[in-house]
Design a protein around this motif. Structure first.
Motif, PDB file in Angstrom:
ATOM      1  N   GLU A 170       1.176  -1.226  -0.314  1.00  0.00           N
ATOM      2  CA  GLU A 170      -0.220  -0.450  -0.349  1.00  0.00           C
ATOM      3  C   GLU A 170       0.787   1.054  -0.224  1.00  0.00           C
ATOM      4  OE1 GLU A 170      -3.191   0.367   0.106  1.00  0.00           O
ATOM      5  OE2 GLU A 170      -4.037  -1.526   0.167  1.00  0.00           O
ATOM      6  N   CYS A 171       1.180   1.844  -0.718  1.00  0.00           N
ATOM      7  CA  CYS A 171       2.119   3.221  -0.855  1.00  0.00           C
ATOM      8  C   CYS A 171       1.637   3.594  -2.241  1.00  0.00           C
ATOM      9  CB  CYS A 171       2.974   2.517  -0.873  1.00  0.00           C
ATOM     10  SG  CYS A 171       3.774   1.612  -2.616  1.00  0.00           S
ATOM     11  N   ASP A 199       7.210   1.620   6.967  1.00  0.00           N
ATOM     12  CA  ASP A 199       7.010   0.765   6.599  1.00  0.00           C
ATOM     13  C   ASP A 199       5.934  -0.016   6.281  1.00  0.00           C
ATOM     14  OD1 ASP A 199       5.466  -1.305   8.722  1.00  0.00           O
ATOM     15  OD2 ASP A 199       3.978  -0.295   9.733  1.00  0.00           O
ATOM     16  N   LEU A 200       6.074  -0.797   5.434  1.00  0.00           N
ATOM     17  CA  LEU A 200       5.367  -1.042   4.279  1.00  0.00           C
ATOM     18  C   LEU A 200       4.569  -2.437   4.713  1.00  0.00           C
ATOM     19  CD1 LEU A 200       8.042  -1.630   1.115  1.00  0.00           C
ATOM     20  CD2 LEU A 200       6.722   0.728   1.711  1.00  0.00           C
ATOM     21  N   SER A 201       2.952  -1.849   4.088  1.00  0.00           N
ATOM     22  CA  SER A 201       1.381  -3.191   3.746  1.00  0.00           C
ATOM     23  C   SER A 201       1.585  -3.540   3.182  1.00  0.00           C
ATOM     24  CB  SER A 201       0.595  -1.742   4.884  1.00  0.00           C
ATOM     25  OG  SER A 201       0.959  -1.519   6.055  1.00  0.00           O
ATOM     26  N   PRO A 202       0.979  -4.530   3.559  1.00  0.00           N
ATOM     27  CA  PRO A 202       0.427  -5.757   1.952  1.00  0.00           C
ATOM     28  C   PRO A 202      -0.917  -4.727   1.591  1.00  0.00           C
ATOM     29  CG  PRO A 202       0.956  -6.514   4.390  1.00  0.00           C
ATOM     30  CD  PRO A 202       1.459  -5.531   4.010  1.00  0.00           C
ATOM     31  N   ALA A 203      -0.488  -4.748   0.749  1.00  0.00           N
ATOM     32  CA  ALA A 203      -2.149  -4.482  -0.618  1.00  0.00           C
ATOM     33  C   ALA A 203      -3.706  -4.934  -0.230  1.00  0.00           C
ATOM     34  CB  ALA A 203      -1.633  -4.089  -2.179  1.00  0.00           C
ATOM     35  N   SER A 204      -4.336  -4.071  -0.100  1.00  0.00           N
ATOM     36  CA  SER A 204      -5.006  -5.138  -0.280  1.00  0.00           C
ATOM     37  C   SER A 204      -5.791  -5.562  -1.532  1.00  0.00           C
ATOM     38  CB  SER A 204      -7.350  -3.760  -0.096  1.00  0.00           C
ATOM     39  OG  SER A 204      -7.140  -2.793  -1.142  1.00  0.00           O
TER      40      SER A 204
END
Length: 370
Positions: A17-18, A112-117
């Motif tokens: 998510e970026c 802080d990289l969050s996995p994409a939906s």
């Protein structure tokens, strides 16, 4: 500046998510940084127009941008290069060529990289890039209110609003309670007060990132361009060419107006070129071409087709556009073909610049379905 590197970065970060914004040189990079204030800048040391070293120096000298994290991309890992980067205030770097996984690990040390939906895709990565369908407000600071009418007519089909003030004092008053997407100001009004107005806006910590276009006379164009060369202000001469002004507004606000020329069909990216396309529109397509192709490839496209079937002849700028597209396709290792009338096909075969094109007279053949 490498298109291939920019595509690798996009592919590497697609699962997260970026939001990504890319630029081909340091000058474009500074404009993007000022407009979007990113959490991290991946900065190549070697670039045209303004290299990574100069851009980094300008970033560190700008109070609004100096605290943005920067990771340098370098072709060498020698001690001299590492020391040089460290002296510029950057401790994070990655050596080209690099693997996508290595880049992700480096970035995870900073962000802080969050996995994409599941709904995340390339379009959402670039969602901050505006289109003509997005509402925009343009403040016109001009001697006569009538100047707004041609621009209103130019953008009549889109949700754009033009606010007009006829002196600098009214402009400052309006800006106290409003924030436009762009300001167009006449530098010659009120005995040069327009130039002071531009400098005031650019120095303001809140208003400084607003896209600015300055109008001047042909006689003073060179002087005003020189006076504003250190800022991100576009300068245009009167009388205003509406097509040129449209392009300047779109570029200043990073608005992509080229979507109507691109379409996906059966894993192919189709670029539709209509009759009578102005040179400024051709240039606008050229400016977005790499992003469109790389995004399409990332979404599964395996070929590109330039549809020039409506045309009876080719201009020099269209030939350059198609050759730029063919070069991009070569870099991405996908085929590029041209759909054209038989008579235009014969014309293309007679030009050195287009002699090597893969030309078909049916869409099925262009897409490899024959």
């Amino acid at each position: 500046d490498s298109r291939a590197v920019r595509l690798i970065v996009r592919k590497a970060l697609k699962p997260f998510e970026c939001e990504l914004f890319d630029a081909a040189n340091g000058e474009e990079g500074l404009q993007m940084a000022a407009q979007h204030h990113p959490d991290l800048i991946l900065l190549d040391v070697t670039m045209p127009i303004m290299d990574g070293v100069e851009m980094l120096m300008k970033l560190k000298a700008d109070p609004k941008l100096k605290n943005i994290y920067v990771m340098m991309l370098t072709a060498e890992a020698g001690r001299d290069v590492v020391v040089k980067i460290a002296k510029m205030g950057v401790r994070d770097y990655i050596v080209k060529p690099f693997h996508e996984a290595d880049l992700v690990e480096k970035i995870k040390q900073i962000l802080d990289l969050s996995p994409a939906s599941d709904s995340h895709n390339e379009a959402s990565v670039s969602k901050k890039v505006k289109t003509l369908q997005d509402p925009c407000t343009v403040l016109l600071v001009v001697p006569k209110a009538e100047f707004a009418e041609p621009l209103r007519n130019q953008f009549a089909k889109f949700p754009w609003r033009f606010e007009v003030v006829t002196n600098i004092e009214q402009a400052h008053l309006w800006l106290k309670s409003n924030r436009p997407d762009s300001i167009v100001v006449d530098l010659t009004m009120q005995q040069g007060a327009g130039l002071d107005f531009v400098h005031t806006i650019k120095a303001d910590p809140v208003m400084g990132t607003i896209a600015l276009i300055a109008l001047t006379s042909k006689d003073t164009l060179a002087d005003h361009q020189h006076a504003l060369e250190s800022s991100t202000v576009s300068v245009a001469a009167r009388p205003v060419d509406l097509a040129d002004m449209e392009l300047k507004l779109l570029q200043a606000m990073h608005i992509d107006a080229t979507g109507r020329f691109f379409a996906m069909q059966e894993h192919a990216l189709i670029v539709n070129i209509p009759v009578g396309l102005p040179s400024v529109q051709v240039q606008s397509i050229a400016d977005r071409l790499w992003d469109r192709i790389s995004s399409a490839v990332g979404s599964g496209a395996d070929r590109m087709v330039f549809n020039i079937e409506e045309l009876d002849t080719l201009s020099a700028d269209l030939i350059r556009l198609i050759n730029a597209g063919r070069k991009s396709c070569d870099e991405l290792k996908i085929p590029c073909s041209i759909l054209a009338k038989p008579q235009l096909e014969r014309q293309c075969r007679s030009y050195i610049e287009s002699k090597g094109w893969s030309i078909s007279t049916s869409l099925e053949a262009s897409m490899g379905n024959n």
